[in-house]
Design a protein around this motif. Sequence first.
Motif, PDB file in Angstrom:
ATOM      1  N   MET A   1      43.405  59.467  35.364  1.00 51.82           N
ATOM      2  CA  MET A   1      43.646  58.649  36.569  1.00 51.82           C
ATOM      3  C   MET A   1      44.409  57.377  36.197  1.00 51.82           C
ATOM      4  N   ASN A   2      45.258  56.930  37.105  1.00 50.13           N
ATOM      5  CA  ASN A   2      46.031  55.717  36.852  1.00 50.13           C
ATOM      6  C   ASN A   2      45.122  54.491  36.939  1.00 50.13           C
ATOM      7  N   ALA A   3      45.136  53.668  35.873  1.00 52.46           N
ATOM      8  CA  ALA A   3      44.242  52.513  35.794  1.00 52.46           C
ATOM      9  C   ALA A   3      44.524  51.485  36.882  1.00 52.46           C
ATOM     10  N   VAL A   4      45.786  51.327  37.239  1.00 54.81           N
ATOM     11  CA  VAL A   4      46.162  50.358  38.274  1.00 54.81           C
ATOM     12  C   VAL A   4      45.548  50.775  39.607  1.00 54.81           C
ATOM     13  N   LEU A   5      45.690  52.044  39.917  1.00 55.84           N
ATOM     14  CA  LEU A   5      45.151  52.563  41.183  1.00 55.84           C
ATOM     15  C   LEU A   5      43.638  52.401  41.229  1.00 55.84           C
ATOM     16  N   ILE A   6      42.970  52.722  40.115  1.00 57.62           N
ATOM     17  CA  ILE A   6      41.511  52.602  40.047  1.00 57.62           C
ATOM     18  C   ILE A   6      41.082  51.149  40.245  1.00 57.62           C
ATOM     19  N   ALA A   7      41.763  50.226  39.560  1.00 57.97           N
ATOM     20  CA  ALA A   7      41.419  48.804  39.646  1.00 57.97           C
ATOM     21  C   ALA A   7      41.564  48.277  41.066  1.00 57.97           C
ATOM     22  N   VAL A   8      42.666  48.648  41.711  1.00 55.94           N
ATOM     23  CA  VAL A   8      42.911  48.169  43.077  1.00 55.94           C
ATOM     24  C   VAL A   8      41.891  48.762  44.047  1.00 55.94           C
ATOM     25  N   ILE A   9      41.584  50.048  43.898  1.00 60.11           N
ATOM     26  CA  ILE A   9      40.610  50.691  44.790  1.00 60.11           C
ATOM     27  C   ILE A   9      39.234  50.052  44.638  1.00 60.11           C
ATOM     28  N   VAL A  10      38.808  49.812  43.385  1.00 59.83           N
ATOM     29  CA  VAL A  10      37.505  49.183  43.137  1.00 59.83           C
ATOM     30  C   VAL A  10      37.473  47.791  43.768  1.00 59.83           C
ATOM     31  N   MET A  11      38.540  47.018  43.533  1.00 58.56           N
ATOM     32  CA  MET A  11      38.598  45.671  44.094  1.00 58.56           C
ATOM     33  C   MET A  11      38.545  45.710  45.626  1.00 58.56           C
ATOM     34  N   LEU A  12      39.301  46.638  46.227  1.00 52.28           N
ATOM     35  CA  LEU A  12      39.347  46.756  47.690  1.00 52.28           C
ATOM     36  C   LEU A  12      38.001  47.166  48.270  1.00 52.28           C
ATOM     37  N   VAL A  13      37.394  48.184  47.678  1.00 49.29           N
ATOM     38  CA  VAL A  13      36.112  48.680  48.194  1.00 49.29           C
ATOM     39  C   VAL A  13      35.053  47.586  48.128  1.00 49.29           C
ATOM     40  N   LEU A  14      34.975  46.886  47.003  1.00 49.06           N
ATOM     41  CA  LEU A  14      33.994  45.816  46.858  1.00 49.06           C
ATOM     42  C   LEU A  14      34.263  44.692  47.865  1.00 49.06           C
ATOM     43  N   SER A  15      35.545  44.345  48.065  1.00 47.47           N
ATOM     44  CA  SER A  15      35.894  43.285  49.026  1.00 47.47           C
ATOM     45  C   SER A  15      35.502  43.689  50.436  1.00 47.47           C
ATOM     46  N   LEU A  16      35.799  44.960  50.790  1.00 51.14           N
ATOM     47  CA  LEU A  16      35.477  45.445  52.132  1.00 51.14           C
ATOM     48  C   LEU A  16      33.968  45.543  52.344  1.00 51.14           C
ATOM     49  N   LEU A  17      33.214  45.671  51.254  1.00 60.68           N
ATOM     50  CA  LEU A  17      31.755  45.685  51.339  1.00 60.68           C
ATOM     51  C   LEU A  17      31.172  44.272  51.348  1.00 60.68           C
ATOM     52  N   ARG A  18      32.063  43.292  51.458  1.00 60.74           N
ATOM     53  CA  ARG A  18      31.695  41.880  51.546  1.00 60.74           C
ATOM     54  C   ARG A  18      31.113  41.335  50.238  1.00 60.74           C
ATOM     55  N   ILE A  19      31.457  41.995  49.109  1.00 54.44           N
ATOM     56  CA  ILE A  19      31.157  41.392  47.816  1.00 54.44           C
ATOM     57  C   ILE A  19      32.142  40.243  47.634  1.00 54.44           C
ATOM     58  N   ASN A  20      31.675  39.128  47.101  1.00 50.44           N
ATOM     59  CA  ASN A  20      32.554  37.976  46.901  1.00 50.44           C
ATOM     60  C   ASN A  20      33.843  38.411  46.214  1.00 50.44           C
ATOM     61  N   VAL A  21      34.984  37.990  46.778  1.00 50.46           N
ATOM     62  CA  VAL A  21      36.275  38.490  46.313  1.00 50.46           C
ATOM     63  C   VAL A  21      36.560  38.104  44.868  1.00 50.46           C
ATOM     64  N   VAL A  22      36.044  36.969  44.402  1.00 53.00           N
ATOM     65  CA  VAL A  22      36.235  36.580  43.000  1.00 53.00           C
ATOM     66  C   VAL A  22      35.571  37.602  42.085  1.00 53.00           C
ATOM     67  N   PHE A  23      34.327  37.967  42.418  1.00 51.65           N
ATOM     68  CA  PHE A  23      33.620  38.973  41.630  1.00 51.65           C
ATOM     69  C   PHE A  23      34.291  40.343  41.763  1.00 51.65           C
ATOM     70  N   SER A  24      34.785  40.650  42.952  1.00 48.35           N
ATOM     71  CA  SER A  24      35.475  41.922  43.166  1.00 48.35           C
ATOM     72  C   SER A  24      36.708  42.033  42.270  1.00 48.35           C
ATOM     73  N   LEU A  25      37.449  40.938  42.162  1.00 48.37           N
ATOM     74  CA  LEU A  25      38.644  40.924  41.319  1.00 48.37           C
ATOM     75  C   LEU A  25      38.285  41.077  39.842  1.00 48.37           C
ATOM     76  N   ILE A  26      37.241  40.374  39.418  1.00 43.13           N
ATOM     77  CA  ILE A  26      36.822  40.450  38.010  1.00 43.13           C
ATOM     78  C   ILE A  26      36.357  41.862  37.662  1.00 43.13           C
ATOM     79  N   ILE A  27      35.513  42.449  38.523  1.00 44.80           N
ATOM     80  CA  ILE A  27      35.001  43.804  38.276  1.00 44.80           C
ATOM     81  C   ILE A  27      36.143  44.821  38.312  1.00 44.80           C
ATOM     82  N   GLY A  28      37.040  44.663  39.298  1.00 43.41           N
ATOM     83  CA  GLY A  28      38.189  45.565  39.392  1.00 43.41           C
ATOM     84  C   GLY A  28      39.060  45.501  38.149  1.00 43.41           C
ATOM     85  N   ALA A  29      39.291  44.279  37.650  1.00 47.03           N
ATOM     86  CA  ALA A  29      40.094  44.119  36.431  1.00 47.03           C
ATOM     87  C   ALA A  29      39.416  44.778  35.237  1.00 47.03           C
ATOM     88  N   LEU A  30      38.100  44.587  35.124  1.00 45.07           N
ATOM     89  CA  LEU A  30      37.349  45.170  34.006  1.00 45.07           C
ATOM     90  C   LEU A  30      37.398  46.696  34.052  1.00 45.07           C
TER      91      LEU A  30
END
Length: 438
Positions: A1-30
């Motif tokens: 799977m493409n890492a960029v796509l995975i990172a963006v999807i994780v960040m988006l899903v967490l953000s849409l679930l109202r997880i703090n966007v800073v944490f969403s970005l950090i988790i998505g990057a990791l």
Amino acid sequence: MNAVLIAVIVMLVLSLLRINVVFSLIIGALVGGLTAGLSVAETIDAFTGGLGAGATIALSYALLGGFAIAISKTGIPELLVLAILKLVKSKGDSNKVGLVKALVFLLLLMMAVFSQNLIPIHIAFIPLLVPPILKVLNMLQVDRRLIACILAFGLITPYMFLPYGFGAIYQDIVATQMGLSGLEIALSDIPKAMAVPALGMVFGLVMAFVLFRKPRSYKQQEVEVNDLKVDVKKSSIVFTIISLLAALTVQVETDSMIAGALAGIVVLYVSGALKRKEADVLLTEGMRMMAFVGFVMITANGFAAVINATGHVESLVEASSGLLQGNVSIAVLIMLIVGLVVTMGIGSSFATIPIIAAIFVPLAMELGLSPLATIALIGTAGALGDAGSPASDSTLGPTAGLNVDGQHNHIWDTCVPTFVAYNIPLVLFGWIAVVFVL
């Protein structure tokens, strides 16, 4: 799977679930870094190495927030509000209902536009101005959904198109992130590229007047409003105007919002328009007001750095280009919709740019888009979703003013109307600008 796509999807899903966007970005990057085969240490190194790229924007936001609070405490915004209320009340007894409505609409629109560029106080004017005129709006049976659309237009369009105040910050983010992604552009090109998308906002405003033109009845309730009795020294008015002119002039001359905001604050501080005893508290309050967006900006740059470090951007671009088979029209439409989803989830168009630029710029270059077309694509994709997002200042601000009597629903009376009025035209006009005009 493409890492960029995975990172963006994780960040988006967490953000849409109202997880703090800073944490969403950090988790998505990791997650993205680990998916690409980077170690935890390598991912963290890449992330922290990219944080500095967002420092300038974060400081600009902090200083502009301090400047905004300082201006709001001089009494100038209250004077403007009083002048507007007097004009409305002076026309309120007239039988010329159409004239009164036009006056109210024009004054609200002007204040919203000025709050972004000329007097950069953002949404701070809404709680002062809107509640006192609700009674007039109720008498005129004005649909508050229209007022929400008018305010949203004034809060969004200026930063998209005009390179002053918050517009300077937004456009600097666009230029900086496009440069980091491999395409250097001139700041002066951004208003040219964003002219057609801005026309989309104008079209949306006209559409809002059509959609919400019918009278709508509200219960006439007594709204608790702070009695505005403002006693402002003439010298304070003069020095506040000088500070605004100084901020605008320095910003234009230096191309730096930091220098502009600092110049305005210095004038207020030295002149005494900003009381020295209150200065530290007020400036800190203003910086705190903008701190969240600043942290999102910084974190988003770390996210973008990890995305680039994975080396999967190129493969994603190649795969996308192959899948689309050079179909520019479909590719542009997809990218605009992605921008819409990201901004809707995050609630900040400013924070969206660093996230999408790392992917969109290489893809746009692969598709053969011109620099101006790429600017329009990035700028429009970032602004999409600001209207309609439940977490955006452009929707939260209008709701705060219009719902003081409990008769204006945030989702159905602000978010949905502004989404329909502006996001649909923005997609259309942005697509036209990128594919046909630029």
